[in-house]
Design a protein around this motif. Structure first.
Motif, mmCIF file in Angstrom:
data_model
loop_
_atom_site.group_PDB
_atom_site.id
_atom_site.type_symbol
_atom_site.label_atom_id
_atom_site.label_comp_id
_atom_site.label_asym_id
_atom_site.label_seq_id
_atom_site.Cartn_x
_atom_site.Cartn_y
_atom_site.Cartn_z
ATOM 1 N N LEU A 1 0.821 -1.211 0.000
ATOM 2 C CA LEU A 1 0.000 0.000 0.000
ATOM 3 C C LEU A 1 0.857 1.264 0.000
ATOM 4 C CD1 LEU A 1 -2.829 -0.953 2.515
ATOM 5 C CD2 LEU A 1 -2.879 -1.035 0.034
ATOM 6 N N LEU A 2 2.169 1.100 -0.206
ATOM 7 C CA LEU A 2 3.066 2.265 -0.080
ATOM 8 C C LEU A 2 2.683 3.398 -1.029
ATOM 9 C CD1 LEU A 2 6.524 0.556 0.493
ATOM 10 C CD2 LEU A 2 5.343 2.093 2.076
ATOM 11 N N GLU A 3 2.291 3.049 -2.258
ATOM 12 C CA GLU A 3 1.905 4.088 -3.219
ATOM 13 C C GLU A 3 0.655 4.839 -2.723
ATOM 14 O OE1 GLU A 3 0.597 2.563 -6.974
ATOM 15 O OE2 GLU A 3 0.680 4.539 -7.922
ATOM 16 N N ASP A 4 -0.299 4.079 -2.187
ATOM 17 C CA ASP A 4 -1.530 4.685 -1.641
ATOM 18 C C ASP A 4 -1.208 5.554 -0.429
ATOM 19 O OD1 ASP A 4 -2.026 1.799 -2.699
ATOM 20 O OD2 ASP A 4 -3.948 2.824 -2.963
ATOM 21 N N GLN A 5 -0.274 5.053 0.395
ATOM 22 C CA GLN A 5 0.077 5.805 1.603
ATOM 23 C C GLN A 5 0.813 7.089 1.235
ATOM 24 O OE1 GLN A 5 2.036 2.533 3.708
ATOM 25 N NE2 GLN A 5 0.243 2.326 5.025
ATOM 26 N N GLU A 6 1.704 6.999 0.256
ATOM 27 C CA GLU A 6 2.434 8.192 -0.178
ATOM 28 C C GLU A 6 1.449 9.243 -0.705
ATOM 29 O OE1 GLU A 6 5.638 7.449 -2.895
ATOM 30 O OE2 GLU A 6 6.434 9.466 -2.538
ATOM 31 N N TYR A 7 0.450 8.763 -1.434
ATOM 32 C CA TYR A 7 -0.574 9.653 -2.003
ATOM 33 C C TYR A 7 -1.357 10.368 -0.899
ATOM 34 C CZ TYR A 7 -4.803 10.934 -4.617
ATOM 35 O OH TYR A 7 -5.860 11.618 -5.176
ATOM 36 N N ILE A 8 -1.748 9.602 0.119
ATOM 37 C CA ILE A 8 -2.582 10.203 1.178
ATOM 38 C C ILE A 8 -1.744 11.135 2.051
ATOM 39 C CG2 ILE A 8 -2.555 8.636 3.225
ATOM 40 C CD1 ILE A 8 -5.712 9.663 1.394
ATOM 41 N N PHE A 9 -0.467 10.808 2.242
ATOM 42 C CA PHE A 9 0.413 11.687 3.037
ATOM 43 C C PHE A 9 0.605 13.025 2.320
ATOM 44 C CE2 PHE A 9 2.706 7.821 5.121
ATOM 45 C CZ PHE A 9 1.582 7.599 5.906
ATOM 46 N N LYS A 10 0.731 12.950 0.991
ATOM 47 C CA LYS A 10 0.903 14.168 0.201
ATOM 48 C C LYS A 10 -0.352 15.040 0.352
ATOM 49 C CE LYS A 10 2.198 15.592 -4.393
ATOM 50 N NZ LYS A 10 1.282 15.503 -5.521
ATOM 51 N N GLN A 11 -1.511 14.371 0.334
ATOM 52 C CA GLN A 11 -2.779 15.088 0.488
ATOM 53 C C GLN A 11 -2.867 15.756 1.868
ATOM 54 O OE1 GLN A 11 -7.241 13.472 0.653
ATOM 55 N NE2 GLN A 11 -6.204 12.949 -1.216
ATOM 56 N N ILE A 12 -2.408 15.042 2.893
ATOM 57 C CA ILE A 12 -2.439 15.600 4.254
ATOM 58 C C ILE A 12 -1.536 16.842 4.315
ATOM 59 C CG2 ILE A 12 -1.765 15.160 6.667
ATOM 60 C CD1 ILE A 12 -2.613 12.215 6.207
ATOM 61 N N ILE A 13 -0.333 16.721 3.758
ATOM 62 C CA ILE A 13 0.611 17.853 3.772
ATOM 63 C C ILE A 13 -0.018 19.058 3.064
ATOM 64 C CG2 ILE A 13 2.857 18.680 2.917
ATOM 65 C CD1 ILE A 13 3.589 16.622 4.853
ATOM 66 N N GLU A 14 -0.645 18.815 1.917
ATOM 67 C CA GLU A 14 -1.264 19.927 1.170
ATOM 68 C C GLU A 14 -2.353 20.612 2.002
ATOM 69 O OE1 GLU A 14 -0.421 18.032 -3.235
ATOM 70 O OE2 GLU A 14 -2.494 18.100 -2.492
ATOM 71 N N LYS A 15 -3.160 19.794 2.687
ATOM 72 C CA LYS A 15 -4.234 20.368 3.505
ATOM 73 C C LYS A 15 -3.649 21.150 4.689
ATOM 74 C CE LYS A 15 -7.772 16.969 2.243
ATOM 75 N NZ LYS A 15 -8.753 17.736 1.467
ATOM 76 N N LEU A 16 -2.563 20.610 5.259
ATOM 77 C CA LEU A 16 -1.944 21.282 6.406
ATOM 78 C C LEU A 16 -1.283 22.599 6.010
ATOM 79 C CD1 LEU A 16 -2.714 18.838 7.968
ATOM 80 C CD2 LEU A 16 -0.398 18.664 8.866
ATOM 81 N N GLU A 17 -0.819 22.660 4.772
ATOM 82 C CA GLU A 17 -0.228 23.926 4.316
ATOM 83 C C GLU A 17 -1.276 25.037 4.320
ATOM 84 O OE1 GLU A 17 1.570 22.570 0.707
ATOM 85 O OE2 GLU A 17 3.514 22.236 1.693
ATOM 86 N N GLU A 18 -2.539 24.659 4.104
ATOM 87 C CA GLU A 18 -3.617 25.651 4.163
ATOM 88 C C GLU A 18 -4.064 25.914 5.592
ATOM 89 O OE1 GLU A 18 -6.994 24.767 1.655
ATOM 90 O OE2 GLU A 18 -5.599 24.231 0.036
ATOM 91 N N ILE A 19 -4.176 24.842 6.372
ATOM 92 C CA ILE A 19 -4.677 24.966 7.748
ATOM 93 C C ILE A 19 -3.680 25.714 8.637
ATOM 94 C CG2 ILE A 19 -5.341 23.605 9.802
ATOM 95 C CD1 ILE A 19 -6.332 21.421 7.780
ATOM 96 N N LYS A 20 -2.399 25.537 8.341
ATOM 97 C CA LYS A 20 -1.304 26.157 9.116
ATOM 98 C C LYS A 20 -1.413 25.878 10.623
ATOM 99 C CE LYS A 20 -0.304 29.984 5.942
ATOM 100 N NZ LYS A 20 -1.172 29.570 4.838
ATOM 101 N N PRO A 21 -1.351 24.607 11.030
ATOM 102 C CA PRO A 21 -1.445 24.287 12.460
ATOM 103 C C PRO A 21 -0.166 24.692 13.207
ATOM 104 C CG PRO A 21 -0.860 22.320 11.224
ATOM 105 C CD PRO A 21 -1.082 23.408 10.214
#
Ligand SMILES: [Mn+2]
Length: 372
Positions: free
Chosen positions: A20-40
């Motif tokens: 599932l590494l490809e799927d996990q890499e994809y979802i991690f990238k999505q999380i990072i993108e969302k966090l760049e907007e949220i700015k926690p």
């Protein structure tokens, strides 16, 4: 101040024979993108970072990449879960701490405490990595039989000031023992009776960031939240989210952010003639065929349509269940299978062991030949 709560990444997890590494890499990238907007101001990861205590090289590379990405946004706080080796996770703990990556892998007598400050807002964060009663018995030199007993003892000296905002992160089976529970919570109690810890011991905390349960859930009438895995790992998994904890003048609000996977995981059930009409799909799919008659080449035809088919179940009266690993397995020698099993777990298989195993399999084969 905003904090992000993630958990149960299970990096390196496999579904049947699929990595599932490809799927996990994809979802991690999505999380990072969302966090760049949220700015926690901080990201919390509540355990089960890896799927195994001795993760593969590829898994550690992905871990490195994800944590570095998170750290570029804000400091990161990590605890070990039951799937992790707390000891390994804690490698370079002090150096990483200086770089804003705070890891709590093993319980110590004193609970790791951090203070996060931003714009006059101040939060105390307590980290309790996964523990077993045995571990705490050894640590505190006192016998504990249940998780709950051990936990109570572990947190009993915490000096919680109620006028401050206090957050606890843990990876255990917490349950709401009060009477007004929903069905999900009641199920939990049936499964893990020995491991459960009553959430009532944590009434003083303003948010409890939990890991261990894989579906996102809020324990009713408490401040405890399981955010769940970032992607589906079993067929019982529901939609995936991470939590954003917004702290404003001492008040805590929780918002869930939905995650969209590269490939979904689902079950298709019906007659072959209906299922073959589905659109082609790259999702992870379990097919339950309901046909009363044998379907020629069902396996090959469905594989063309669904390249990530996990399992094909036939109607019990027709044929036995098939999954993609089965053909390969049947072609291999038992001793080779045993060797790959050992190696998959990061263990060597010596020539001597190979000889012993070969003899054993030969013996078993001769026995079964005699029997038939
Ligand atoms: Mn887990």
């Amino acid at each position: 101040m905003k904090l992000v709560h993630l958990s149960d990444l299970h990096i390196g997890k496999r579904l049947n024979n699929y990595s599932l590494l490809e799927d996990q890499e994809y979802i991690f990238k999505q999380i990072i993108e969302k966090l760049e907007e949220i700015k926690p101001q901080a990201t919390l990861i509540a355990g089960d970072i890896f799927d195994r205590s001795n993760p593969s090289e590829e898994s550690t590379i992905l871990y490195d990449k994800f944590i570095t990405g998170l750290r570029n946004i804000a400091p990161v706080y990590i605890i070990a879960g039951n799937h992790d080796s707390g000891q390994r996770l804690e490698l370079f703990k002090n150096s990483l701490h200086q770089s804003g990556i705070h890891i709590s892998g093993k319980c110590t007598k004193e609970i790791d405490k951090f203070t996060i400050e931003e714009d006059g807002e101040c939060v105390n964060l307590y980290l309790v990595p996964f523990f077993s009663p045995r571990e705490i018995s050894l640590l505190l030199e006192e016998e504990f039989e249940t998780y709950e007993q051990a936990f109570i003892e572990l947190i009993k000296d915490l000096d919680i000031k109620e006028d401050e905002v206090n957050i606890l992160m843990a990876h255990q089976l917490f349950v709401n023992t009060s009477k007004n529970m929903d069905e999900n919570e009641q199920q939990v109690i049936e499964i893990g009776e020995l491991e459960q810890i009553s959430i009532q011991h944590l009434e003083n905390f303003d948010y409890i960031a939990l890991g261990h349960l894989h579906n996102s859930q809020h324990l009713k009438n408490t401040n405890a939240y399981y955010c769940g895995t970032p992607m589906k790992y079993t067929i019982n998994d529901r939609d995936k989210y991470f939590n954003v904890v917004d702290i404003n003048e001492g008040k805590v609000e929780v918002e869930r952010v939905k995650l969209e996977p590269l490939r979904d995981l689902k079950v298709l059930e019906g007659d072959f003639s209906d299922i073959i009409l589905h659109e082609d799909s790259d999702d992870y799919i379990i097919v339950n065929l309901t046909d009363k008659k044998v379907v020629d080449n069902a396996k090959r035809k469905l594989q063309e349509k669904f390249p990530h088919i996990l399992q094909l179940k036939f109607n019990a009266e027709v044929e036995s269940t098939w999954n993609p690993q089965m053909d390969k397995i049947l072609e291999e020698q038992p001793v080779d299978l045993l060797e790959s099993f050992y190696k998959a777990r990061g263990r060597e298989f010596s020539l001597e062991e190979r000889e012993i195993a070969t003899e054993m399999f030969e013996f078993l084969e001769s026995e079964s030949n005699e029997a038939t």
